[in-house]
Design an enzyme around this catalytic site. Structure first.
Site, PDB file in Angstrom:
ATOM      1  CB  SER A  27      41.365  44.735  32.704  1.00  0.00           C
ATOM      2  OG  SER A  27      41.983  43.466  32.541  1.00  0.00           O
ATOM      3  N   GLY A  64      38.436  43.935  29.424  1.00  0.00           N
ATOM      4  CA  GLY A  64      37.791  42.856  28.692  1.00  0.00           C
ATOM      5  C   GLY A  64      38.011  42.888  27.196  1.00  0.00           C
ATOM      6  CG  ASN A  93      40.659  40.173  28.158  1.00  0.00           C
ATOM      7  OD1 ASN A  93      40.529  39.640  29.259  1.00  0.00           O
ATOM      8  ND2 ASN A  93      40.812  41.470  28.024  1.00  0.00           N
ATOM      9  CG  ASP A 174      42.217  38.919  39.463  1.00  0.00           C
ATOM     10  OD1 ASP A 174      43.407  39.167  39.743  1.00  0.00           O
ATOM     11  OD2 ASP A 174      41.518  39.693  38.781  1.00  0.00           O
ATOM     12  CG  HIS A 177      43.086  42.298  36.785  1.00  0.00           C
ATOM     13  ND1 HIS A 177      42.209  41.228  36.859  1.00  0.00           N
ATOM     14  CD2 HIS A 177      42.953  42.811  35.538  1.00  0.00           C
ATOM     15  CE1 HIS A 177      41.573  41.117  35.708  1.00  0.00           C
ATOM     16  NE2 HIS A 177      42.000  42.060  34.888  1.00  0.00           N
TER      17      HIS A 177
END
Length: 200
Positions: A27, A64, A93, A174, A177
Site C-alpha cells: 500500500s 496488503g 505487512n 493511521d 500511510h
C-alpha cells in the site's frame, strides 16, 4: 524494401532499449486511499518523462501484499515486462502481522534471486515498523533489509516514509500511510535515488 526493413529494425531497437522499472510493493507504493494518478510511482514516471528519459514505470504494487504474495506475482510480471530495474518494497505487512523474521528474509531473498535470474537489477527498499511492535521483534525485523542488500550487493533505498513522520499533513490518521500531499515528496526522494541506476 531494404529501407522498410531498416526502419522496422530501428523501431524495434528503440523499444528494446527503453528502460522499464517494475515496482513490486504494498500500500505504500500502491497509493492507499487515493487515485493511481496521485501515487508516487505515477509522479516518478512523469518526472522522468519531463526530463526526456525513455522510462516505463510499471507499478505492480497491491495494498496488503506480503513477501509471499510477491513471490506468486513476480514471475509473470518479469516475463511480461522484462524490466531492467525491479524495486522491491515488501515486508511491511509481514512485519505488521508478526510473521517470523527468518521467513520474511527467506522470501525476500527468493524475490531477489528471481529478479536477478531474469536479468533485472534489484533495488531493495528499507522498511521500518511502528515502535509499538516491540523491541525484540524490531531487533530481528529491521536488520533484514540491510543484511540482504549487503549480501547481494544491492542498492538500499532508505525508508521513504521516515522523513514524513511528524510533518503536518503528510501522514494519514493511521500513522502508517502517507497522504496524497506527501506523494510528490516521496517521488522526489525515489527519483534522486533511482535515476543513477537507470541504463543509459
Amino acid at each position: 524494401m531494404p529501407r522498410i526493413l531498416l526502419l522496422i529494425l530501428l523501431l524495434v531497437s528503440s523499444v528494446t532499449h527503453a528502460n522499464t522499472v517494475l515496482i513490486l510493493g504494498d500500500s505504500l507504493s500502491a497509493g492507499y486511499r487515493m487515485s493511481a494518478e496521485q501515487a508516487w510511482p505515477r509522479l516518478l514516471a512523469a518526472q522522468w518523462r519531463a526530463e526526456g528519459r525513455k522510462v516505463e514505470v510499471v507499478n505492480a504494487s497491491v495494498s496488503g501484499d506480503t513477501t509471499q504474495g510477491g513471490l506468486q506475482r513476480l514471475p509473470p510480471l518479469l516475463e511480461r515486462h522484462q524490466p531492467c530495474l525491479v524495486v522491491l518494497e515488501l515486508g511491511g505487512n509481514d512485519g505488521l502481522r508478526g510473521l517470523p523474521p527468518p521467513l520474511i528474509e527467506r522470501n525476500l531473498k527468493a524475490l531477489i534471486q528471481l529478479a536477478d535470474k531474469a536479468g533485472a537489477r534489484v533495488v531493495l527498499t528499507d522498511i521500518r515498523l511502528p515502535p509499538n511492535y516491540g523491541r525484540r521483534y524490531l531487533q530481528q525485523f529491521e536488520p533484514i533489509f540491510g543484511k540482504l542488500a549487503e549480501a547481494h550487493r544491492l542498492p538500499l533505498l532508505p525508508f521513504f516514509v521516515s522523513p514524513l513522520i511528524g510533518e503536518n499533513g503528510m501522514m494519514m490518521d493511521d500513522g502508517i500511510h502517507p497522504t496524497a500531499s506527501a506523494q510528490p515528496l516521496i517521488a522526489r526522494q525515489v527519483h534522486e535515488f533511482l535515476t543513477p541506476y537507470l541504463e543509459h
